[in-house]
Design an enzyme around this catalytic site. Structure first.
Site, PDB file in Angstrom:
ATOM      1  CE  LYS A 144      -1.920   3.015   1.848  1.00  0.00           C
ATOM      2  NZ  LYS A 144      -1.730   4.417   1.447  1.00  0.00           N
TER       3      LYS A 144
ATOM      4  CB  CYS B 230      13.064   8.989   8.641  1.00  0.00           C
ATOM      5  SG  CYS B 230      14.102   7.803   7.762  1.00  0.00           S
TER       6      CYS B 230
ATOM      7  CD  GLU C 143       9.826  12.641  11.737  1.00  0.00           C
ATOM      8  OE1 GLU C 143       8.672  12.175  11.850  1.00  0.00           O
ATOM      9  OE2 GLU C 143      10.753  12.018  11.206  1.00  0.00           O
TER      10      GLU C 143
HETATM   11  P1  NAD Z   1       2.143   8.325   7.797  1.00  0.00           P
HETATM   12  O1  NAD Z   1       2.256   7.556   9.053  1.00  0.00           O
HETATM   13  O2  NAD Z   1       1.176   9.442   7.753  1.00  0.00           O
HETATM   14  O3  NAD Z   1       1.753   7.369   6.572  1.00  0.00           O
HETATM   15  C1  NAD Z   1       2.549   6.283   6.176  1.00  0.00           C
HETATM   16  C2  NAD Z   1       1.689   5.297   5.408  1.00  0.00           C
HETATM   17  O4  NAD Z   1       0.690   4.786   6.275  1.00  0.00           O
HETATM   18  C3  NAD Z   1       0.967   5.870   4.208  1.00  0.00           C
HETATM   19  O5  NAD Z   1       1.009   4.925   3.163  1.00  0.00           O
HETATM   20  C4  NAD Z   1      -0.454   6.028   4.720  1.00  0.00           C
HETATM   21  O6  NAD Z   1      -1.423   5.982   3.714  1.00  0.00           O
HETATM   22  C5  NAD Z   1      -0.575   4.828   5.620  1.00  0.00           C
HETATM   23  N1  NAD Z   1      -1.608   4.925   6.659  1.00  0.00           N
HETATM   24  C6  NAD Z   1      -2.187   6.022   7.177  1.00  0.00           C
HETATM   25  N2  NAD Z   1      -3.060   5.679   8.160  1.00  0.00           N
HETATM   26  C7  NAD Z   1      -3.030   4.327   8.244  1.00  0.00           C
HETATM   27  C8  NAD Z   1      -3.687   3.366   9.077  1.00  0.00           C
HETATM   28  N3  NAD Z   1      -4.558   3.722  10.016  1.00  0.00           N
HETATM   29  N4  NAD Z   1      -3.402   2.062   8.898  1.00  0.00           N
HETATM   30  C9  NAD Z   1      -2.503   1.671   7.982  1.00  0.00           C
HETATM   31  N5  NAD Z   1      -1.845   2.533   7.171  1.00  0.00           N
HETATM   32  C10 NAD Z   1      -2.105   3.844   7.301  1.00  0.00           C
HETATM   33  O7  NAD Z   1       3.619   8.840   7.466  1.00  0.00           O
HETATM   34  P2  NAD Z   1       4.057   9.776   6.257  1.00  0.00           P
HETATM   35  O8  NAD Z   1       3.679  11.180   6.567  1.00  0.00           O
HETATM   36  O9  NAD Z   1       3.632   9.178   4.969  1.00  0.00           O
HETATM   37  O10 NAD Z   1       5.644   9.610   6.336  1.00  0.00           O
HETATM   38  C11 NAD Z   1       6.454  10.404   7.112  1.00  0.00           C
HETATM   39  C12 NAD Z   1       6.923   9.647   8.331  1.00  0.00           C
HETATM   40  O11 NAD Z   1       7.624   8.464   7.944  1.00  0.00           O
HETATM   41  C13 NAD Z   1       7.911  10.441   9.156  1.00  0.00           C
HETATM   42  O12 NAD Z   1       7.615  10.271  10.514  1.00  0.00           O
HETATM   43  C14 NAD Z   1       9.249   9.801   8.815  1.00  0.00           C
HETATM   44  O13 NAD Z   1      10.235   9.981   9.791  1.00  0.00           O
HETATM   45  C15 NAD Z   1       8.846   8.380   8.662  1.00  0.00           C
HETATM   46  N6  NAD Z   1       9.853   7.626   7.899  1.00  0.00           N
HETATM   47  C16 NAD Z   1      10.624   6.697   8.558  1.00  0.00           C
HETATM   48  C17 NAD Z   1      11.613   5.997   7.865  1.00  0.00           C
HETATM   49  C18 NAD Z   1      12.491   4.983   8.568  1.00  0.00           C
HETATM   50  O14 NAD Z   1      13.115   4.171   7.883  1.00  0.00           O
HETATM   51  N7  NAD Z   1      12.571   4.996   9.890  1.00  0.00           N
HETATM   52  C19 NAD Z   1      11.801   6.237   6.503  1.00  0.00           C
HETATM   53  C20 NAD Z   1      11.009   7.194   5.883  1.00  0.00           C
HETATM   54  C21 NAD Z   1      10.034   7.879   6.586  1.00  0.00           C
END
Ligand code: NAD
Length: 492
Positions: free
Chosen positions: A185, A293, A391
């Site tokens: 997804k 991140c 963050e």
């Molecule tokens: P997010 O948590 O808003 O969304 C991530 C994904 O989850 C998206 O595909 C979204 O559609 C999906 N999602 C949303 N609600 C959901 C639910 N209830 N159940 C299942 N899936 C759901 O994060 P974002 O804004 O897309 O990404 C940014 C975040 O990701 C930042 O916190 C960043 O630090 C983190 N990140 C971490 C890494 C790592 O390797 N540690 C790498 C990249 C990004």
């Protein structure tokens, strides 16, 4: 770039399908959502908006494909992954351009670094499966304990928008190598390269159903996927609040989760640091317009060199070029989406209102308009304030000073996150001593972003659960089994 019809979008004459990919076929949804480019707001097509129905179909397809893929000899699985890597390499320009249009990342980075890494993700795990996935047998009073990594079922993989294809394939490749089948997804702001990958998996001969893509908006498809009893693993990369929701959903089925989450990493400049190197590394924390991140967004600098460091840093930031990420001269592009842009602006405005000092930046780039936020440095921030603990995920760094190692370590470890740390020092022993006491999944000393896929990657504290890379990835996607064989009971 033109819209050809409602189910695809065309880049340089190549159609990017905007429907789901389920069981080897393209499937639409009655509902769609609009996708547009952060570069200039140009329409990038209407994307199929999946929900529980599409998730059910994709999990059913993945479950149906599982016995066949799991039974496929490792050498053959490995060969398919290498063929996917070949196709990625043959299409690097297309993938790089589509990713840049979709999330606003620099085209030159996508061409030189990101898409080659996508191919490497497949090659690395294809080779690891054949060459390194073994463990010496244990002997227990003549009994042999043999460890194996067995396919576990269907891996649900949910990914964010900041490096969409790189982050997705870093999970898809080991899951497929382990013999699992996959439902991906992608993030709703960046749905396109996952769709191209689906085409490549088909061309590479991956059996239908072994890889599926369900597009979806917000929580709709993701929530259905993580709650699905047919899923054996959940790999989630994203924010802490979403991870908490997923953990609750996963609890009902006790589905194992791997979480790669956010950070608020320090960039520590010790008094003995090379200042030119420290300024270079600090500038790198603006990579991908700060949407990384791992970024060391909290600069912690020894008070004795703070002014000198700030001058060197400011001079370097002054030479950065902000603009269209397709231009090879551009260093900083736009933020991914208006909602994200406003979120960043909110953080900066609240820091200002609390009395913090904007050293530079702190506002939208008025010459460019749109989603371009200027690289920003903030100092004189109150301890415990939001800008130091939450963050931001944008081009916003803070600067604090310290006078002792103890204070540096306390500041560095003083958030709920523990993803990474950058440490700049001219004294190897001093650096080792500080690095040892940092709570972080990755510590970079006098460097940033160097990654070896054999090494563990992940976050401590609220930055994640589990580690990926090398065998650590297989430990998660596979069912690790110990077969104990007695020395007796055998017929001649
Ligand atoms: P997010 O948590 O808003 O969304 C991530 C994904 O989850 C998206 O595909 C979204 O559609 C999906 N999602 C949303 N609600 C959901 C639910 N209830 N159940 C299942 N899936 C759901 O994060 P974002 O804004 O897309 O990404 C940014 C975040 O990701 C930042 O916190 C960043 O630090 C983190 N990140 C971490 C890494 C790592 O390797 N540690 C790498 C990249 C990004």
């Amino acid at each position: 770039m033109t819209m050809t019809h409602a189910t695809s979008f065309s880049v340089a004459g190549v159609a990017v399908d905007t429907r789901h990919y389920i069981g080897g076929s393209r499937v639409g949804s009655a509902l769609t959502f609009s996708n547009c480019s952060p570069i200039d707001g140009a329409a990038l097509g209407e994307i199929a908006r999946g929900g529980p129905r599409e998730v059910d179909a994709a999990v059913a397809a993945a479950r149906a494909a599982f016995p066949g893929w799991a039974a496929t000899p490792a050498a053959e699985r490995s060969a398919v992954l290498h063929r996917i890597a070949d196709l990625v390499e043959q299409n690097i320009e297309l993938l790089a351009m589509v990713e840049t249009l979709d999330n606003g990342g620099l085209l030159r980075s996508n061409l030189r670094g990101v898409m080659p890494r996508v191919a490497h993700n497949f090659r690395f795990f294809a080779d690891w499966l054949l060459e390194h996935l073994d463990h010496p047998d244990f002997d227990t009073r003549g009994h042999t304990n043999h460890v194996s990594w067995d396919p576990s079922g269907v891996a649900a993989i949910i990914t964010p928008w900041n490096a969409p294809l790189m982050l997705a394939t870093w999970r898809i490749a080991p899951a497929l190598a382990a013999g699992d089948t996959v439902v991906l997804k992608p993030a709703e702001w960046t749905p396109l390269t996952a769709s191209l990958l689906a085409d490549f998996t088909k061309q590479a001969g991956l059996p239908d159903g072994a890889f599926n893509v369900v597009q979806g908006y917000g929580a709709e498809a993701g929530a259905a996927l993580v709650a699905h009893p047919g899923v054996s693993r959940i790999s989630f990369t994203g924010s802490v609040p979403t991870a908490k929701t997923i953990a609750r959903a996963a609890a009902d089925n006790l589905t194992p989760c791997s979480f790669e989450l956010g950070g608020k990493s320090p960039c520590i400049v010790l008094a003995d640091a090379d200042l030119g190197l420290a300024a270079n590394l600090a500038v790198e924390q603006y990579d991908n317009a700060g949407q990384v991140c791992l970024s060391g967004t909290r600069i912690l600098v020894h008070e004795s060199i703070a002014t000198e460091f700030a001058d060197a840093f400011r001079a370097q930031v002054g030479s950065l070029r902000q603009g269209d990420p397709r231009d090879p001269e551009t260093d900083i592009g736009p933020q991914v989406h208006l909602r994200h842009f406003e979120r960043i602006r909110g953080f900066v405005d609240r820091a200002k209102a609390e009395g913090a000092n904007i050293v530079f930046g702190g506002e939208a780039n008025s010459e460019l308009g749109g989603l371009y936020f200027r690289p920003t440095l903030i100092d004189q921030v109150a301890a415990g304030s939001e800008i130091l603990t939450q963050e931001v995920f944008g081009p916003v760094l803070t600067m604090q000073t310290f006078s002792t190692d103890e204070e540096a370590i306390e500041l560095a470890n003083g958030t709920e996150f523990g993803l990474a740390a950058v440490l700049v020092s001219g004294d190897r022993r001093h650096a080792d001593e500080i690095a040892r006491r940092l709570v972080a999944g990755t510590v970079w000393v006098n460097c940033f972003f160097v990654r070896d896929l054999r090494a563990p990657f992940g976050g401590s504290k609220k930055s994640g659960i589990g580690r990926e890379g090398g065998t650590w990835s297989f430990d998660f996607y596979a069912d690790v089994k110990n077969t104990v064989v007695a020395p007796h009971g055998w017929k001649e």
